[in-house]
Design a protein around this motif. Structure first.
Motif, PDB file in Angstrom:
ATOM      1  N   ARG A 244      48.463   8.710  11.089  1.00 45.53           N
ATOM      2  CA  ARG A 244      47.232   9.347  10.603  1.00 45.53           C
ATOM      3  C   ARG A 244      47.434  10.851  10.687  1.00 45.53           C
ATOM      4  NH1 ARG A 244      41.573   7.432  10.629  1.00 45.53           N
ATOM      5  NH2 ARG A 244      42.489   5.529  11.380  1.00 45.53           N
ATOM      6  N   VAL A 245      47.215  11.548   9.569  1.00 45.85           N
ATOM      7  CA  VAL A 245      47.405  12.996   9.534  1.00 45.85           C
ATOM      8  C   VAL A 245      46.097  13.745   9.270  1.00 45.85           C
ATOM      9  CG1 VAL A 245      49.840  12.902   8.904  1.00 45.85           C
ATOM     10  CG2 VAL A 245      48.112  12.933   7.092  1.00 45.85           C
ATOM     11  N   ARG A 246      45.004  13.018   9.168  1.00 41.80           N
ATOM     12  CA  ARG A 246      43.702  13.651   8.990  1.00 41.80           C
ATOM     13  C   ARG A 246      42.689  12.733   9.635  1.00 41.80           C
ATOM     14  NH1 ARG A 246      43.939  17.871   7.416  1.00 41.80           N
ATOM     15  NH2 ARG A 246      45.151  17.584   5.558  1.00 41.80           N
ATOM     16  N   ALA A 247      41.754  13.312  10.351  1.00 37.57           N
ATOM     17  CA  ALA A 247      40.731  12.512  11.033  1.00 37.57           C
ATOM     18  C   ALA A 247      39.782  11.875  10.033  1.00 37.57           C
ATOM     19  CB  ALA A 247      39.938  13.390  12.002  1.00 37.57           C
ATOM     20  N   PRO A 248      39.277  10.703  10.372  1.00 35.80           N
ATOM     21  CA  PRO A 248      38.276  10.088   9.500  1.00 35.80           C
ATOM     22  C   PRO A 248      36.943  10.810   9.637  1.00 35.80           C
ATOM     23  CG  PRO A 248      38.578   8.774  11.462  1.00 35.80           C
ATOM     24  CD  PRO A 248      39.580   9.895  11.535  1.00 35.80           C
TER      25      PRO A 248
ATOM     26  N   MET B  56      41.854  16.819  -0.956  1.00 33.24           N
ATOM     27  CA  MET B  56      42.031  16.044   0.256  1.00 33.24           C
ATOM     28  C   MET B  56      40.742  15.368   0.697  1.00 33.24           C
ATOM     29  SD  MET B  56      44.898  17.353   2.634  1.00 33.24           S
ATOM     30  CE  MET B  56      46.051  18.618   2.304  1.00 33.24           C
ATOM     31  N   GLY B  57      39.605  16.037   0.570  1.00 39.75           N
ATOM     32  CA  GLY B  57      38.339  15.391   0.873  1.00 39.75           C
ATOM     33  C   GLY B  57      38.154  15.101   2.354  1.00 39.75           C
ATOM     34  N   ASN B  58      37.280  14.164   2.642  1.00 42.27           N
ATOM     35  CA  ASN B  58      36.918  13.842   4.023  1.00 42.27           C
ATOM     36  C   ASN B  58      37.651  12.617   4.535  1.00 42.27           C
ATOM     37  OD1 ASN B  58      35.097  15.877   3.828  1.00 42.27           O
ATOM     38  ND2 ASN B  58      33.349  14.565   3.391  1.00 42.27           N
ATOM     39  N   ALA B  59      38.649  12.152   3.809  1.00 44.03           N
ATOM     40  CA  ALA B  59      39.267  10.873   4.121  1.00 44.03           C
ATOM     41  C   ALA B  59      40.139  10.934   5.365  1.00 44.03           C
ATOM     42  CB  ALA B  59      40.104  10.414   2.938  1.00 44.03           C
ATOM     43  N   ALA B  60      40.220   9.791   6.038  1.00 44.59           N
ATOM     44  CA  ALA B  60      41.279   9.598   7.018  1.00 44.59           C
ATOM     45  C   ALA B  60      42.529   9.462   6.164  1.00 44.59           C
ATOM     46  CB  ALA B  60      41.050   8.332   7.822  1.00 44.59           C
ATOM     47  N   GLU B  61      43.534  10.235   6.465  1.00 42.93           N
ATOM     48  CA  GLU B  61      44.725  10.206   5.629  1.00 42.93           C
ATOM     49  C   GLU B  61      45.921   9.788   6.470  1.00 42.93           C
ATOM     50  OE1 GLU B  61      44.887  14.102   3.939  1.00 42.93           O
ATOM     51  OE2 GLU B  61      43.106  13.768   2.725  1.00 42.93           O
ATOM     52  N   PHE B  62      46.834   9.085   5.807  1.00 41.15           N
ATOM     53  CA  PHE B  62      48.019   8.580   6.476  1.00 41.15           C
ATOM     54  C   PHE B  62      49.266   9.103   5.785  1.00 41.15           C
ATOM     55  CE2 PHE B  62      44.678   5.707   7.560  1.00 41.15           C
ATOM     56  CZ  PHE B  62      44.920   5.412   8.888  1.00 41.15           C
ATOM     57  N   TYR B  63      50.317   9.228   6.561  1.00 38.61           N
ATOM     58  CA  TYR B  63      51.614   9.646   6.053  1.00 38.61           C
ATOM     59  C   TYR B  63      52.619   8.596   6.524  1.00 38.61           C
ATOM     60  CZ  TYR B  63      55.967  12.271   5.678  1.00 38.61           C
ATOM     61  OH  TYR B  63      57.238  12.657   5.368  1.00 38.61           O
ATOM     62  N   VAL B  64      53.546   8.238   5.652  1.00 40.13           N
ATOM     63  CA  VAL B  64      54.592   7.291   6.027  1.00 40.13           C
ATOM     64  C   VAL B  64      55.838   8.095   6.404  1.00 40.13           C
ATOM     65  CG1 VAL B  64      56.018   5.363   5.274  1.00 40.13           C
ATOM     66  CG2 VAL B  64      53.629   5.493   4.553  1.00 40.13           C
ATOM     67  N   VAL B  65      56.299   7.915   7.639  1.00 40.97           N
ATOM     68  CA  VAL B  65      57.439   8.660   8.164  1.00 40.97           C
ATOM     69  C   VAL B  65      58.691   8.386   7.329  1.00 40.97           C
ATOM     70  CG1 VAL B  65      58.945   8.966  10.181  1.00 40.97           C
ATOM     71  CG2 VAL B  65      56.479   8.602  10.501  1.00 40.97           C
ATOM     72  N   LYS B  66      59.396   9.466   7.017  1.00 39.49           N
ATOM     73  CA  LYS B  66      60.658   9.363   6.289  1.00 39.49           C
ATOM     74  C   LYS B  66      61.803   9.776   7.211  1.00 39.49           C
ATOM     75  CE  LYS B  66      58.395  10.266   1.883  1.00 39.49           C
ATOM     76  NZ  LYS B  66      57.107   9.942   2.444  1.00 39.49           N
ATOM     77  N   HIS B  67      63.030   9.391   6.854  1.00 35.11           N
ATOM     78  CA  HIS B  67      64.207   9.726   7.650  1.00 35.11           C
ATOM     79  C   HIS B  67      64.275  11.244   7.837  1.00 35.11           C
ATOM     80  CE1 HIS B  67      68.034   8.827   9.470  1.00 35.11           C
ATOM     81  NE2 HIS B  67      68.569   9.833   8.799  1.00 35.11           N
ATOM     82  N   GLY B  68      64.492  11.699   9.050  1.00 36.01           N
ATOM     83  CA  GLY B  68      64.610  13.127   9.333  1.00 36.01           C
ATOM     84  C   GLY B  68      63.300  13.793   9.730  1.00 36.01           C
ATOM     85  N   ASP B  69      62.171  13.072   9.627  1.00 41.20           N
ATOM     86  CA  ASP B  69      60.879  13.638  10.035  1.00 41.20           C
ATOM     87  C   ASP B  69      60.776  13.707  11.551  1.00 41.20           C
ATOM     88  OD1 ASP B  69      59.631  14.092   7.570  1.00 41.20           O
ATOM     89  OD2 ASP B  69      58.694  12.109   7.512  1.00 41.20           O
ATOM     90  N   ASN B  70      59.966  14.637  12.021  1.00 36.75           N
ATOM     91  CA  ASN B  70      59.511  14.618  13.407  1.00 36.75           C
ATOM     92  C   ASN B  70      58.041  15.022  13.391  1.00 36.75           C
ATOM     93  OD1 ASN B  70      59.157  17.527  13.878  1.00 36.75           O
ATOM     94  ND2 ASN B  70      61.401  17.635  13.812  1.00 36.75           N
TER      95      ASN B  70
END
Length: 142
Positions: free
Chosen positions: A50-54, A1-15
């Motif tokens: 965003r799911v991880r801070a930059p 995972m490293g130190n990156a700002a990470e993003f997730y794309v919402v899928k149907h059924g997510d909360n």
């Protein structure tokens, strides 16, 4: 995972609670990193979260090479690039970027290259290392 700002794309059924738990973070952190979310109960499929801070280093996508930018390529990196081009007011998108390289991506990137002062073949819309590194495309996480 490293130190990156990470993003997730919402899928149907997510909360947001599911997304937070899947990425080992709290709902509060998700909300802190995503000020655009006004109501935590309302998210939509296709939305980038965003799911991880930059952090200071490693937060940007490395240049993937010029061969990456072809219509046969589908990658969240291309979509992240498109959102950065829009932030830089370099947009030829009719409906916003997606993950497949397109003529709209090429035209938008050419606008970015010209904004940086590139001309001729250096502003043809195919990303090069110098212009890519100045665009600061956030690191992508799927």
């Amino acid at each position: 995972m490293g130190n990156a700002a990470e993003f997730y794309v919402v899928k149907h059924g997510d909360n947001l609670n599911k997304i937070a738990s899947r990425h080992g973070v709290t709902l509060g952190q998700i909300l802190d990193w995503n000020p655009q979310i006004e109501n935590p109960d309302i998210i939509h499929p296709g939305q980038r979260i965003r799911v991880r801070a930059p952090h200071a280093h490693g937060e940007f996508e490395p240049f993937p090479g010029a061969d990456f930018f072809q219509s046969s390529v589908t990658s969240p990196v291309i979509e992240a690039m498109g959102f950065r081009l829009i932030e830089e007011e370099c947009s030829a998108y009719a409906a916003g970027p997606d993950s497949q390289w397109s003529e709209a991506d090429r035209k938008s990137y050419a606008m970015w290259q010209r904004k940086l002062g590139f001309t001729g073949r250096d502003a043809d819309g195919t990303p090069g290392r110098k212009s890519w590194e100045r665009l600061h495309v956030p690191a992508v996480f799927e």
